[in-house]
Motif scaffolding. Sequence first.
Motif, PDB file in Angstrom:
ATOM      1  N   PHE A   1       0.839  -1.193   0.000  1.00 55.86           N
ATOM      2  CA  PHE A   1       0.000   0.000   0.000  1.00 55.86           C
ATOM      3  C   PHE A   1       0.877   1.247   0.000  1.00 55.86           C
ATOM      4  CE2 PHE A   1      -2.296  -3.352   2.290  1.00 55.86           C
ATOM      5  CZ  PHE A   1      -3.405  -3.475   1.466  1.00 55.86           C
ATOM      6  N   GLN A   2       0.313   2.353  -0.447  1.00 55.83           N
ATOM      7  CA  GLN A   2       1.057   3.603  -0.476  1.00 55.83           C
ATOM      8  C   GLN A   2       0.763   4.404   0.791  1.00 55.83           C
ATOM      9  OE1 GLN A   2       0.371   5.988  -3.927  1.00 55.83           O
ATOM     10  NE2 GLN A   2       2.067   7.351  -3.475  1.00 55.83           N
ATOM     11  N   TYR A   3       1.806   4.723   1.541  1.00 56.09           N
ATOM     12  CA  TYR A   3       1.675   5.506   2.767  1.00 56.09           C
ATOM     13  C   TYR A   3       2.424   6.824   2.611  1.00 56.09           C
ATOM     14  CZ  TYR A   3      -0.115   1.291   4.943  1.00 56.09           C
ATOM     15  OH  TYR A   3      -0.887   0.209   5.251  1.00 56.09           O
TER      16      TYR A   3
ATOM     17  N   GLU B   1      16.402  -3.094   9.288  1.00 58.25           N
ATOM     18  CA  GLU B   1      16.240  -4.015   8.157  1.00 58.25           C
ATOM     19  C   GLU B   1      15.020  -3.642   7.317  1.00 58.25           C
ATOM     20  OE1 GLU B   1      17.625  -8.387   9.270  1.00 58.25           O
ATOM     21  OE2 GLU B   1      16.308  -7.518  10.821  1.00 58.25           O
ATOM     22  N   VAL B   2      13.929  -3.292   7.991  1.00 62.36           N
ATOM     23  CA  VAL B   2      12.710  -2.899   7.278  1.00 62.36           C
ATOM     24  C   VAL B   2      12.982  -1.654   6.442  1.00 62.36           C
ATOM     25  CG1 VAL B   2      10.339  -2.068   7.522  1.00 62.36           C
ATOM     26  CG2 VAL B   2      11.149  -3.949   8.966  1.00 62.36           C
ATOM     27  N   CYS B   3      13.589  -0.654   7.047  1.00 62.02           N
ATOM     28  CA  CYS B   3      13.880   0.594   6.348  1.00 62.02           C
ATOM     29  C   CYS B   3      14.785   0.342   5.135  1.00 62.02           C
ATOM     30  CB  CYS B   3      14.522   1.581   7.310  1.00 62.02           C
ATOM     31  SG  CYS B   3      14.830   3.206   6.590  1.00 62.02           S
TER      32      CYS B   3
ATOM     33  N   LYS C   1      12.502   0.693  -3.540  1.00 65.39           N
ATOM     34  CA  LYS C   1      12.092   2.003  -4.051  1.00 65.39           C
ATOM     35  C   LYS C   1      10.798   2.536  -3.440  1.00 65.39           C
ATOM     36  CE  LYS C   1      15.567   1.841  -6.909  1.00 65.39           C
ATOM     37  NZ  LYS C   1      16.847   2.126  -6.341  1.00 65.39           N
ATOM     38  N   VAL C   2      10.509   2.151  -2.191  1.00 63.55           N
ATOM     39  CA  VAL C   2       9.379   2.726  -1.452  1.00 63.55           C
ATOM     40  C   VAL C   2       9.847   4.089  -0.948  1.00 63.55           C
ATOM     41  CG1 VAL C   2       7.858   2.508   0.541  1.00 63.55           C
ATOM     42  CG2 VAL C   2       8.439   0.483  -0.829  1.00 63.55           C
ATOM     43  N   ASN C   3       9.200   5.145  -1.394  1.00 61.13           N
ATOM     44  CA  ASN C   3       9.648   6.501  -1.092  1.00 61.13           C
ATOM     45  C   ASN C   3       8.875   7.189   0.023  1.00 61.13           C
ATOM     46  OD1 ASN C   3      11.732   6.569  -3.052  1.00 61.13           O
ATOM     47  ND2 ASN C   3      10.188   6.859  -4.638  1.00 61.13           N
ATOM     48  N   SER C   4       8.085   6.448   0.773  1.00 64.32           N
ATOM     49  CA  SER C   4       7.356   7.035   1.900  1.00 64.32           C
ATOM     50  C   SER C   4       8.348   7.624   2.892  1.00 64.32           C
ATOM     51  CB  SER C   4       6.528   5.965   2.616  1.00 64.32           C
ATOM     52  OG  SER C   4       5.622   5.361   1.748  1.00 64.32           O
TER      53      SER C   4
END
Length: 78
Positions: free
Chosen positions: A43-45, A61-63, A70-73
Motif C-alpha cells: 500500500f502507499q503511505y 532491516e525494514v527501512c 524504491k518505497v519513497n514514503s
Amino acid sequence: MRILVVEDEIKLADIIRRGLEEVGYAVDISHDGDEGEFLAITFQYDLIVLDIILPKKDGIEVCTGLRQKKVNSRILML
C-alpha cells in the motif's frame, strides 16, 4: 494522509493510532517487521512510523528493504 505505524508494543501503537486518527489521519498498524514491510510495499503511505526494535525483522532491516524496493514514503524511526 495515510500513515503506517509499525510498533510491537500494542498499548503504545494504540495510543499513537488514536492520537493520529483524532486529527484526521488514516492509520494502519503492524506489530512486527515482516508484516510492516509487507504493508509498506503493498500500500502507499505518506508516512511510516517505524520502531527500531521489532520481532521477526528490526526497523533498520525494514527501512533498508523498503529503500531497496524504491518505497519513497517518509519514515520516522522511534
